[in-house]
Enzyme design. Structure first.
Site, PDB file in Angstrom:
ATOM      1  N   ARG A  39       0.829  -1.193   0.000  1.00 32.83           N
ATOM      2  CA  ARG A  39       0.000   0.000   0.000  1.00 32.83           C
ATOM      3  C   ARG A  39       0.870   1.252   0.000  1.00 32.83           C
ATOM      4  O   ARG A  39       2.052   1.192   0.316  1.00 32.83           O
ATOM      5  CB  ARG A  39      -0.945  -0.003   1.193  1.00 32.83           C
ATOM      6  CG  ARG A  39      -0.260  -0.021   2.536  1.00 32.83           C
ATOM      7  CD  ARG A  39      -1.216  -0.170   3.702  1.00 32.83           C
ATOM      8  NE  ARG A  39      -2.246   0.831   3.712  1.00 32.83           N
ATOM      9  CZ  ARG A  39      -2.193   1.949   4.417  1.00 32.83           C
ATOM     10  NH1 ARG A  39      -1.144   2.210   5.163  1.00 32.83           N
ATOM     11  NH2 ARG A  39      -3.168   2.818   4.385  1.00 32.83           N
ATOM     12  N   LEU A  40       0.239   2.331  -0.352  1.00 33.61           N
ATOM     13  CA  LEU A  40       0.791   3.670  -0.162  1.00 33.61           C
ATOM     14  C   LEU A  40      -0.275   4.444   0.596  1.00 33.61           C
ATOM     15  O   LEU A  40      -1.463   4.347   0.269  1.00 33.61           O
ATOM     16  CB  LEU A  40       1.043   4.362  -1.509  1.00 33.61           C
ATOM     17  CG  LEU A  40       2.249   3.936  -2.322  1.00 33.61           C
ATOM     18  CD1 LEU A  40       2.240   4.626  -3.688  1.00 33.61           C
ATOM     19  CD2 LEU A  40       3.542   4.261  -1.592  1.00 33.61           C
ATOM     20  N   ASP A  41       0.117   5.208   1.593  1.00 36.98           N
ATOM     21  CA  ASP A  41      -0.849   6.016   2.324  1.00 36.98           C
ATOM     22  C   ASP A  41      -1.517   7.004   1.374  1.00 36.98           C
ATOM     23  O   ASP A  41      -0.955   7.344   0.328  1.00 36.98           O
ATOM     24  CB  ASP A  41      -0.148   6.774   3.452  1.00 36.98           C
ATOM     25  CG  ASP A  41       0.416   5.828   4.494  1.00 36.98           C
ATOM     26  OD1 ASP A  41      -0.285   4.875   4.866  1.00 36.98           O
ATOM     27  OD2 ASP A  41       1.563   6.051   4.914  1.00 36.98           O
ATOM     28  N   SER A  42      -2.664   7.513   1.769  1.00 32.28           N
ATOM     29  CA  SER A  42      -3.397   8.434   0.898  1.00 32.28           C
ATOM     30  C   SER A  42      -2.588   9.688   0.586  1.00 32.28           C
ATOM     31  O   SER A  42      -2.746  10.270  -0.487  1.00 32.28           O
ATOM     32  CB  SER A  42      -4.744   8.807   1.512  1.00 32.28           C
ATOM     33  OG  SER A  42      -4.554   9.473   2.749  1.00 32.28           O
TER      34      SER A  42
END
Length: 191
Positions: A39-42
Site C-alpha cells: 500500500r501507499l498512504d493516501s
C-alpha cells in the site's frame, strides 16, 4: 496479471471508501479481480502495484526477500550528512531498528508532476529532496525516519520496485505489465 498504477495524492490503496473524503481505487476503472500489493498512504504518491496473483505480496514486500523500493521525498530543511548517515545505518522507530538503506540528497526531479493540492510553501523554511532505497516498508516508515532526524517529509513518491520504474506512466493512470517488466520487479539489485 500485474498492474502498475501511478497513484495520486488523496487516493486510498483500497477499492472501498473509508469515509475520509479520499478517493478509493474503484474510481480508476481497474480490473475487478485485482488487489493492491502492499500500500501507499493516501498522502503518498507514485507506483502502486496490483495483481490477481495472491503470492506476489510476500515475494515482493517481505524484507527477508530483500526486494528494494525507491522513494523520493521532499523534506523540510536540508539535512546534514551525519543525519543521512543515521538513516542509512538504521534508527529506532517504535522500539524497532530500521534496516540499513541508501539515502542520497538529490535535486528535485525535472520529470516530477505537480501535486494537487501543492505542498504548502514557506519562505523561511527551505526544502530538500532525498532519494531513499529500502528493502522494508513498515507503516509510514519513510515519514517516521525523516521526522526522527528532524526533517519531516512534505511529499513522498514511490518511483521504483526492483528494477521496474514508474517511468512515464501518467498520474492517475494504470497499465498491465509485460512479462519482461514483471521480471524486473523481482530483480534484487537496483540499477
Amino acid at each position: 496479471m500485474v498492474i502498475a498504477f501511478n497513484k495520486p495524492y488523496g487516493v486510498l490503496s483500497q477499492f472501498t471508501s473509508d469515509g475520509s473524503g479520499n478517493r478509493p481505487l474503484s474510481e480508476f476503472s481497474l480490473p475487478k479481480e485485482v488487489y493492491p500489493i502492499g500500500r501507499l498512504d493516501s498522502d503518498s504518491e507514485g507506483l502502486l502495484l496490483l495483481s490477481d496473483e495472491i503470492g506476489l505480496t510476500d515475494q515482493l514486500l517481505n524484507p527477508k526477500n530483500q526486494h528494494p523500493r525507491r522513494y523520493i521525498s521532499e523534506v523540510e530543511r536540508v539535512p546534514e550528512q551525519f543525519k543521512l548517515h543515521q538513516l542509512e545505518t538504521g534508527i529506532i522507530i517504535e522500539s524497532r531498528k530500521t534496516l540499513p538503506c541508501k539515502v542520497t540528497l538529490i535535486d528535485k526531479p525535472e520529470w516530477l508532476w505537480e501535486r494537487i493540492p501543492p505542498v504548502r510553501f514557506r519562505k523561511s523554511v527551505p526544502t530538500a529532496w532525498l532519494q531513499l532505497e529500502l528493502i522494508e516498508g513498515k507503516n509510514r516508515q519513510v515519514r517516521k525516519m525523516t521526522a526522527h532526524i528532524g526533517h519531516p517529509t512534505l511529499r513522498l513518491i514511490r518511483v521504483k520496485i526492483g528494477n521496474f520504474t514508474i517511468g512515464d506512466l501518467a498520474l492517475g493512470t494504470w497499465r498491465k505489465l509485460t512479462s519482461k517488466e514483471i521480471d524486473q520487479l523481482f530483480s534484487k539489485r537496483m540499477r
